[in-house]
Enzyme design. Structure first.
Site, PDB file in Angstrom:
ATOM      1  N   CYS A 209       7.576  25.643 -45.473  1.00 40.64           N
ATOM      2  CA  CYS A 209       6.902  24.783 -44.492  1.00 40.64           C
ATOM      3  C   CYS A 209       7.135  23.312 -44.809  1.00 40.64           C
ATOM      4  O   CYS A 209       7.314  22.488 -43.906  1.00 40.64           O
ATOM      5  CB  CYS A 209       5.403  25.074 -44.459  1.00 40.64           C
ATOM      6  SG  CYS A 209       5.015  26.757 -43.962  1.00 40.64           S
TER       7      CYS A 209
HETATM    8  C1  BEZ Z   1       6.430  28.970 -47.227  1.00 49.10           C
HETATM    9  O1  BEZ Z   1       6.393  28.016 -46.436  1.00 49.10           O
HETATM   10  O2  BEZ Z   1       7.223  28.995 -48.139  1.00 49.10           O
HETATM   11  C2  BEZ Z   1       5.486  30.142 -47.036  1.00 49.10           C
HETATM   12  C3  BEZ Z   1       4.319  29.986 -46.320  1.00 49.10           C
HETATM   13  C4  BEZ Z   1       3.451  31.071 -46.167  1.00 49.10           C
HETATM   14  C5  BEZ Z   1       3.766  32.280 -46.716  1.00 49.10           C
HETATM   15  C6  BEZ Z   1       4.976  32.415 -47.416  1.00 49.10           C
HETATM   16  C7  BEZ Z   1       5.827  31.358 -47.571  1.00 49.10           C
END
Ligand code: BEZ
Length: 210
Positions: A45
């Site tokens: 994210c």
């Molecule tokens: C990420 O952005 O890496 C992520 C966010 C939520 C769950 C798993 C990964």
């Protein structure tokens, strides 16, 4: 029920990092992109929000307003923005909705319980100036989106909204397009007096209209 292409997108009021908004009013007569991410302070994210911030000029050029969303509260979005600036070079320069009560996530069906029952998936909604849904995409938490692809489809959506053409596989701005199947040869002569190439009667190509 899930939103379908051509549906008027639901309106809502929300708290964002740029103040309270009424969504339809905020969109005005512009194109819009509403996209969700699962969780603040997570790695994929962080890269996605930084990428969108770095592409702000490209969205602006196309007259597209961008807004992000997750179920995290405002103070989390605000704190995380500093990390995004530090690691990705640019802080979010578009509003982020704090959907802690999941009101918007539910309206837009952004929580897919068989993937995760509390966090939003990576949804993207492209909305036309008529407030109708033009495109949606859904990615899982583990896969970051390709925002160049988002710009590419916006180019196609904006072109095909203006001209009776369609765009072929892997089309990019400036490449040849296809005359829409609904256009007869007689009508095509009026619409495209410069002519076209008939590859098959159903596959007629021409340079991208200006
Ligand atoms: C990420 O952005 O890496 C992520 C966010 C939520 C769950 C798993 C990964």
């Amino acid at each position: 029920m899930a939103l379908r292409l051509g549906d008027t997108v639901p309106d809502f009021k929300a708290e964002t990092t740029e103040g309270s908004i009424s969504f339809h009013q905020w969109l005005g007569d512009k194109w819009g992109v509403l996209f969700s991410h699962p969780k603040d302070y997570t790695p994929v994210c962080t890269t996605e929000l930084g990428r969108v911030a770095n592409l702000k000029g490209e969205f602006d050029k196309r007259g597209v307003k961008v807004i992000g969303l997750s179920v995290d509260p405002l103070n989390s979005h605000e704190g995380w923005s500093k990390d995004i600036a530090e690691t990705q070079g640019t802080a979010p320069n578009f509003p982020l909705i704090a959907d802690h009560d999941k009101k918007v996530s539910d309206l837009y069906d952004m929580i897919h319980p068989n993937a995760n029952d509390t966090l939003t998936v990576r949804s993207v909604f492209v909305i036309g100036p008529d407030k109708k849904l033009k495109l949606s995409m859904t990615y899982p938490a583990s896969t970051g989106r390709n925002f160049d692809e988002l710009l590419r489809v916006i180019d196609s959506l904006q072109l095909t909204a203006k001209h009776k053409v369609a765009t072929p596989a892997d089309w990019k701005q400036g490449q040849d397009v296809i005359i829409a199947g609904s256009v007869s040869d007689d009508d095509a002569k009026k619409l495209f007096p410069q002519g076209w190439k008939t590859v098959k009667p159903y596959l007629r190509t021409l340079p991208q209209p200006k």
